[in-house]
Design a protein around this motif. Structure first.
Motif, PDB file in Angstrom:
ATOM      1  N   LYS A 194      35.112  40.618  22.050  1.00 31.01           N
ATOM      2  CA  LYS A 194      33.995  39.439  21.590  1.00 31.01           C
ATOM      3  C   LYS A 194      32.351  39.997  21.870  1.00 31.01           C
ATOM      4  N   ASP A 195      31.673  39.572  20.812  1.00 27.42           N
ATOM      5  CA  ASP A 195      30.248  40.467  20.698  1.00 27.42           C
ATOM      6  C   ASP A 195      29.375  39.945  21.613  1.00 27.42           C
ATOM      7  N   GLN A 196      29.568  38.761  22.209  1.00 26.82           N
ATOM      8  CA  GLN A 196      28.525  38.148  23.185  1.00 26.82           C
ATOM      9  C   GLN A 196      28.894  39.045  24.678  1.00 26.82           C
ATOM     10  N   LEU A 197      29.971  39.556  24.936  1.00 27.55           N
ATOM     11  CA  LEU A 197      30.269  40.068  26.221  1.00 27.55           C
ATOM     12  C   LEU A 197      29.693  41.607  26.260  1.00 27.55           C
ATOM     13  N   LEU A 198      29.449  42.106  27.503  1.00 28.59           N
ATOM     14  CA  LEU A 198      29.476  43.360  27.752  1.00 28.59           C
ATOM     15  C   LEU A 198      30.732  43.885  28.467  1.00 28.59           C
ATOM     16  N   SER A 230      33.038  47.207  30.563  1.00 32.23           N
ATOM     17  CA  SER A 230      32.965  48.443  31.294  1.00 32.23           C
ATOM     18  C   SER A 230      33.877  49.627  30.672  1.00 32.23           C
ATOM     19  N   LYS A 231      33.696  50.788  31.164  1.00 31.70           N
ATOM     20  CA  LYS A 231      34.732  51.824  30.866  1.00 31.70           C
ATOM     21  C   LYS A 231      36.205  51.764  31.502  1.00 31.70           C
ATOM     22  N   GLU A 232      36.113  50.775  32.682  1.00 32.40           N
ATOM     23  CA  GLU A 232      37.446  50.622  33.132  1.00 32.40           C
ATOM     24  C   GLU A 232      38.099  49.145  32.502  1.00 32.40           C
ATOM     25  N   HIS A 233      37.495  48.773  31.404  1.00 36.80           N
ATOM     26  CA  HIS A 233      38.140  47.624  30.691  1.00 36.80           C
ATOM     27  C   HIS A 233      37.923  46.331  31.077  1.00 36.80           C
ATOM     28  N   GLU A 234      36.945  46.131  32.025  1.00 33.95           N
ATOM     29  CA  GLU A 234      36.443  44.616  32.537  1.00 33.95           C
ATOM     30  C   GLU A 234      35.359  44.238  31.613  1.00 33.95           C
ATOM     31  N   TRP A 235      35.401  43.024  31.350  1.00 31.50           N
ATOM     32  CA  TRP A 235      34.125  42.378  30.564  1.00 31.50           C
ATOM     33  C   TRP A 235      33.245  41.444  31.501  1.00 31.50           C
ATOM     34  N   ALA A 236      32.123  41.335  30.868  1.00 26.60           N
ATOM     35  CA  ALA A 236      31.166  40.494  32.039  1.00 26.60           C
ATOM     36  C   ALA A 236      30.191  39.676  30.776  1.00 26.60           C
ATOM     37  N   GLU A 237      30.168  38.323  31.628  1.00 23.04           N
ATOM     38  CA  GLU A 237      29.515  37.460  30.803  1.00 23.04           C
ATOM     39  C   GLU A 237      28.444  36.750  31.552  1.00 23.04           C
ATOM     40  N   VAL A 238      27.231  36.570  31.041  1.00 26.61           N
ATOM     41  CA  VAL A 238      25.962  35.874  31.853  1.00 26.61           C
ATOM     42  C   VAL A 238      26.349  34.443  31.563  1.00 26.61           C
ATOM     43  N   ILE A 239      26.504  33.679  32.787  1.00 26.42           N
ATOM     44  CA  ILE A 239      26.733  32.250  32.702  1.00 26.42           C
ATOM     45  C   ILE A 239      25.796  31.503  33.255  1.00 26.42           C
ATOM     46  N   GLY A 240      24.868  32.168  33.964  1.00 26.62           N
ATOM     47  CA  GLY A 240      23.817  31.360  34.726  1.00 26.62           C
ATOM     48  C   GLY A 240      22.733  32.381  34.829  1.00 26.62           C
ATOM     49  N   ASP A 241      21.616  31.984  35.424  1.00 27.20           N
ATOM     50  CA  ASP A 241      20.321  32.942  35.823  1.00 27.20           C
ATOM     51  C   ASP A 241      20.835  34.007  36.510  1.00 27.20           C
ATOM     52  N   ARG A 242      21.863  33.843  37.541  1.00 34.90           N
ATOM     53  CA  ARG A 242      22.224  35.018  38.401  1.00 34.90           C
ATOM     54  C   ARG A 242      23.839  35.115  38.515  1.00 34.90           C
ATOM     55  N   THR A 243      24.416  34.558  37.675  1.00 38.05           N
ATOM     56  CA  THR A 243      25.829  34.458  37.673  1.00 38.05           C
ATOM     57  C   THR A 243      26.716  35.167  36.572  1.00 38.05           C
ATOM     58  N   LEU A 292      26.553  48.776  31.111  1.00 39.18           N
ATOM     59  CA  LEU A 292      27.661  48.402  30.622  1.00 39.18           C
ATOM     60  C   LEU A 292      27.522  48.558  28.939  1.00 39.18           C
ATOM     61  N   LEU A 293      28.835  48.717  28.303  1.00 36.25           N
ATOM     62  CA  LEU A 293      28.797  48.762  26.993  1.00 36.25           C
ATOM     63  C   LEU A 293      28.691  47.755  26.217  1.00 36.25           C
ATOM     64  N   SER A 294      28.086  47.658  25.158  1.00 33.56           N
ATOM     65  CA  SER A 294      27.775  46.656  24.079  1.00 33.56           C
ATOM     66  C   SER A 294      29.420  46.514  23.455  1.00 33.56           C
ATOM     67  N   ALA A 295      29.273  45.564  22.739  1.00 38.17           N
ATOM     68  CA  ALA A 295      30.738  45.107  21.939  1.00 38.17           C
ATOM     69  C   ALA A 295      30.775  46.549  21.133  1.00 38.17           C
ATOM     70  N   LYS A 347      34.125  48.937  21.408  1.00 39.52           N
ATOM     71  CA  LYS A 347      35.260  49.148  20.141  1.00 39.52           C
ATOM     72  C   LYS A 347      35.497  50.444  19.831  1.00 39.52           C
ATOM     73  N   GLU A 348      34.051  51.324  19.881  1.00 41.87           N
ATOM     74  CA  GLU A 348      34.255  52.587  19.641  1.00 41.87           C
ATOM     75  C   GLU A 348      35.049  53.377  20.792  1.00 41.87           C
ATOM     76  N   PHE A 349      34.544  52.979  22.017  1.00 42.47           N
ATOM     77  CA  PHE A 349      35.266  53.741  23.056  1.00 42.47           C
ATOM     78  C   PHE A 349      36.998  53.375  23.188  1.00 42.47           C
ATOM     79  N   THR A 350      37.311  52.238  22.761  1.00 44.69           N
ATOM     80  CA  THR A 350      38.763  51.894  22.687  1.00 44.69           C
ATOM     81  C   THR A 350      39.394  52.670  21.825  1.00 44.69           C
ATOM     82  N   GLU A 351      38.831  52.806  20.574  1.00 41.20           N
ATOM     83  CA  GLU A 351      39.422  53.265  19.341  1.00 41.20           C
ATOM     84  C   GLU A 351      40.218  54.715  19.639  1.00 41.20           C
ATOM     85  N   ASP A 352      39.388  55.444  20.503  1.00 38.59           N
ATOM     86  CA  ASP A 352      39.749  56.749  20.859  1.00 38.59           C
ATOM     87  C   ASP A 352      41.075  56.623  21.914  1.00 38.59           C
TER      88      ASP A 352
END
Length: 132
Positions: A5-9, A11-24, A118-121, A125-130
């Protein structure tokens, strides 16, 4: 190919992070990760109120293949846990970005600072292609 998903960031450990509030920040594992793990049968998630540091283990994910740690991409306090996953861990396989999210963490600094490593989408994608 796994969904990224383009709107997410990510990690190299394959977690995603989404900003859903000012500090959440909402965290889960990527579609790539859930494919690699196979059928998820159990999750151990932190308690609300737990303090976490970036790169610390948040808990574990057990699949029919293996047990893996879930890592926090940010430092902060766990404010919410997706309790639906306790009874329905398969939600992570079915919908890793919506119904399969795992925790929400309140961060102390700005989201930009908390997520700067963190990595952009596109980078993810490039990271996981390998790895496919």
């Amino acid at each position: 190919m796994s969904e990224v998903k383009d709107q997410l960031l990510y990690s190299k450990e394959h977690e995603w992070a989404e900003v859903i509030g000012d500090r959440t920040i909402r965290i889960g594992i990527s579609d790539f990760a859930q494919h690699q793990l196979g059928d998820i049968v159990f999750l151990e998630l932190p308690e609300v109120g737990a303090q976490v540091n970036a790169a610390d283990s948040l808990g574990s994910i057990e699949s029919v293949k293996t047990v893996s740690d879930l890592y926090s991409p940010v430092k902060g306090t766990v404010t919410k846990v997706n309790s639906a996953l306790i009874d329905q861990p398969e939600l992570v396989n079915e919908d890793p970005y919506e119904g399969g999210w795992m925790v929400e963490i309140e961060i102390e600094q700005s989201a930009e600072e908390a997520l700067e490593n963190l990595l952009s989408a596109e980078q993810y994608k490039e990271f996981t292609e390998d790895q496919e």
